[in-house]
Design a protein around this motif. Structure first.
Motif, mmCIF file in Angstrom:
data_model
loop_
_atom_site.group_PDB
_atom_site.id
_atom_site.type_symbol
_atom_site.label_atom_id
_atom_site.label_comp_id
_atom_site.label_asym_id
_atom_site.label_seq_id
_atom_site.Cartn_x
_atom_site.Cartn_y
_atom_site.Cartn_z
ATOM 1 N N VAL A 143 16.826 -28.969 -43.650
ATOM 2 C CA VAL A 143 17.628 -28.682 -42.455
ATOM 3 C C VAL A 143 18.387 -27.370 -42.622
ATOM 4 C CG1 VAL A 143 19.636 -29.437 -41.100
ATOM 5 C CG2 VAL A 143 17.824 -31.069 -41.657
ATOM 6 N N SER A 144 18.994 -27.178 -43.775
ATOM 7 C CA SER A 144 19.741 -25.931 -44.014
ATOM 8 C C SER A 144 18.838 -24.708 -43.942
ATOM 9 C CB SER A 144 20.429 -25.976 -45.379
ATOM 10 O OG SER A 144 21.413 -26.968 -45.388
ATOM 11 N N ASN A 145 17.655 -24.797 -44.540
ATOM 12 C CA ASN A 145 16.719 -23.675 -44.512
ATOM 13 C C ASN A 145 16.177 -23.418 -43.110
ATOM 14 O OD1 ASN A 145 16.075 -22.473 -47.326
ATOM 15 N ND2 ASN A 145 16.349 -24.651 -47.666
ATOM 16 N N ILE A 146 15.905 -24.480 -42.368
ATOM 17 C CA ILE A 146 15.462 -24.314 -40.977
ATOM 18 C C ILE A 146 16.563 -23.651 -40.158
ATOM 19 C CG2 ILE A 146 14.892 -25.549 -38.850
ATOM 20 C CD1 ILE A 146 13.413 -27.605 -40.652
ATOM 21 N N ALA A 147 17.801 -24.076 -40.357
ATOM 22 C CA ALA A 147 18.922 -23.498 -39.612
ATOM 23 C C ALA A 147 19.046 -22.002 -39.880
ATOM 24 C CB ALA A 147 20.218 -24.222 -39.972
ATOM 25 N N VAL A 148 18.958 -21.612 -41.136
ATOM 26 C CA VAL A 148 19.052 -20.191 -41.483
ATOM 27 C C VAL A 148 17.911 -19.409 -40.827
ATOM 28 C CG1 VAL A 148 18.876 -18.536 -43.388
ATOM 29 C CG2 VAL A 148 20.352 -20.557 -43.612
ATOM 30 N N ALA A 149 16.695 -19.919 -40.905
ATOM 31 C CA ALA A 149 15.548 -19.234 -40.298
ATOM 32 C C ALA A 149 15.708 -19.156 -38.779
ATOM 33 C CB ALA A 149 14.253 -19.952 -40.662
ATOM 34 N N GLY A 155 22.817 -17.693 -33.431
ATOM 35 C CA GLY A 155 23.526 -18.959 -33.385
ATOM 36 C C GLY A 155 24.482 -19.111 -34.545
ATOM 37 N N ASN A 156 25.153 -20.235 -34.542
ATOM 38 C CA ASN A 156 26.161 -20.579 -35.535
ATOM 39 C C ASN A 156 25.590 -21.644 -36.450
ATOM 40 O OD1 ASN A 156 28.271 -22.833 -36.115
ATOM 41 N ND2 ASN A 156 29.473 -20.945 -35.949
ATOM 42 N N PHE A 157 25.750 -21.470 -37.779
ATOM 43 C CA PHE A 157 25.144 -22.388 -38.744
ATOM 44 C C PHE A 157 25.560 -23.837 -38.504
ATOM 45 C CE2 PHE A 157 24.965 -24.632 -42.809
ATOM 46 C CZ PHE A 157 23.638 -24.424 -43.148
ATOM 47 N N GLU A 158 26.848 -24.075 -38.329
ATOM 48 C CA GLU A 158 27.316 -25.452 -38.133
ATOM 49 C C GLU A 158 26.734 -26.063 -36.864
ATOM 50 O OE1 GLU A 158 29.367 -22.895 -39.004
ATOM 51 O OE2 GLU A 158 29.704 -23.542 -41.063
ATOM 52 N N ALA A 159 26.695 -25.298 -35.786
ATOM 53 C CA ALA A 159 26.167 -25.810 -34.521
ATOM 54 C C ALA A 159 24.664 -26.088 -34.611
ATOM 55 C CB ALA A 159 26.451 -24.826 -33.389
ATOM 56 N N VAL A 160 23.944 -25.188 -35.266
ATOM 57 C CA VAL A 160 22.496 -25.361 -35.392
ATOM 58 C C VAL A 160 22.177 -26.556 -36.287
ATOM 59 C CG1 VAL A 160 20.362 -24.302 -36.235
ATOM 60 C CG2 VAL A 160 21.966 -22.953 -34.882
ATOM 61 N N THR A 161 22.860 -26.675 -37.424
ATOM 62 C CA THR A 161 22.586 -27.819 -38.306
ATOM 63 C C THR A 161 22.982 -29.130 -37.637
ATOM 64 O OG1 THR A 161 24.689 -27.494 -39.477
ATOM 65 C CG2 THR A 161 22.712 -26.560 -40.487
ATOM 66 N N SER A 166 22.886 -29.736 -34.395
ATOM 67 C CA SER A 166 21.848 -29.990 -33.397
ATOM 68 C C SER A 166 20.588 -30.557 -34.040
ATOM 69 C CB SER A 166 21.528 -28.684 -32.655
ATOM 70 O OG SER A 166 20.503 -28.882 -31.723
ATOM 71 N N ILE A 167 20.180 -29.956 -35.152
ATOM 72 C CA ILE A 167 18.992 -30.435 -35.864
ATOM 73 C C ILE A 167 19.234 -31.844 -36.410
ATOM 74 C CG2 ILE A 167 17.502 -30.081 -37.878
ATOM 75 C CD1 ILE A 167 18.078 -27.034 -37.545
ATOM 76 N N SER A 168 20.391 -32.073 -36.991
ATOM 77 C CA SER A 168 20.678 -33.344 -37.665
ATOM 78 C C SER A 168 20.754 -34.529 -36.717
ATOM 79 C CB SER A 168 21.991 -33.235 -38.443
ATOM 80 O OG SER A 168 21.887 -32.244 -39.422
ATOM 81 N N GLN A 169 21.145 -34.312 -35.488
ATOM 82 C CA GLN A 169 21.258 -35.409 -34.521
ATOM 83 C C GLN A 169 19.902 -35.989 -34.144
ATOM 84 O OE1 GLN A 169 23.518 -33.983 -31.196
ATOM 85 N NE2 GLN A 169 25.409 -33.851 -32.372
ATOM 86 N N VAL A 170 18.875 -35.173 -34.134
ATOM 87 C CA VAL A 170 17.560 -35.616 -33.674
ATOM 88 C C VAL A 170 16.919 -36.658 -34.595
ATOM 89 C CG1 VAL A 170 15.232 -34.851 -33.062
ATOM 90 C CG2 VAL A 170 17.215 -33.513 -32.357
ATOM 91 N N PRO A 171 16.891 -36.462 -35.920
ATOM 92 C CA PRO A 171 16.265 -37.486 -36.766
ATOM 93 C C PRO A 171 16.937 -38.857 -36.650
ATOM 94 C CG PRO A 171 16.619 -35.494 -38.040
ATOM 95 C CD PRO A 171 17.283 -35.299 -36.721
ATOM 96 N N ILE A 172 18.252 -38.861 -36.518
ATOM 97 C CA ILE A 172 18.961 -40.135 -36.387
ATOM 98 C C ILE A 172 18.539 -40.830 -35.100
ATOM 99 C CG2 ILE A 172 21.251 -41.173 -36.094
ATOM 100 C CD1 ILE A 172 22.258 -38.815 -37.930
ATOM 101 N N ALA A 173 18.485 -40.087 -34.000
ATOM 102 C CA ALA A 173 18.041 -40.663 -32.726
ATOM 103 C C ALA A 173 16.578 -41.083 -32.796
ATOM 104 C CB ALA A 173 18.252 -39.650 -31.598
ATOM 105 N N GLU A 174 15.760 -40.270 -33.412
ATOM 106 C CA GLU A 174 14.320 -40.572 -33.510
ATOM 107 C C GLU A 174 14.073 -41.812 -34.366
ATOM 108 O OE1 GLU A 174 10.161 -40.090 -32.952
ATOM 109 O OE2 GLU A 174 11.864 -39.315 -31.840
ATOM 110 N N LEU A 175 14.839 -41.997 -35.430
ATOM 111 C CA LEU A 175 14.691 -43.198 -36.255
ATOM 112 C C LEU A 175 15.096 -44.447 -35.484
ATOM 113 C CD1 LEU A 175 16.005 -41.861 -39.658
ATOM 114 C CD2 LEU A 175 13.686 -42.661 -39.188
#
Length: 94
Positions: A53-59, A66-72, A74-83
């Motif tokens: 997640v951190s590497n995807i956010a940086v890329a 964008g902002n690192f905290e906001a991007v991470t 956003s990314i982190s919320q999806v796996p929890i919802a998907e699970l």
């Protein structure tokens, strides 16, 4: 627990370097994965996912801004919802 798990793994496998995960995606966002579940402790996968997640956010930020905290976040919320409510079944291909 996670720090102790990492230290345990490093002590046991100091030379251990191997590909454990590969992913392909098509234009419809369908993904195919190759996994090698080497770790007995499932929590170690959480550490690997956090690093991904951190590497995807940086890329993402380098390409789209964008902002690192906001991007991470956003990314982190999806796996929890998907699970909780998967959009597609998990298929095992041998």
């Amino acid at each position: 627990m996670i720090k102790e798990t990492l230290e345990y793994l490093i002590d046991i496998f100091p030379e251990w370097k191997a590909e454990i995960f590969r992913v392909w995606s098509d234009s419809n966002y369908s993904s195919q994965f190759v996994l090698d579940p080497k770790w007995e402790e499932p929590a170690v996968w959480g550490i690997a996912l956090a690093d991904i997640v951190s590497n995807i956010a940086v890329a993402h930020i380098e390409k789209h801004g964008g902002n690192f905290e906001a991007v991470t976040e956003s990314i982190s919320q999806v796996p929890i919802a998907e699970l909780s409510n998967p959009m597609a079944p998990v298929l095992r291909v041998e």
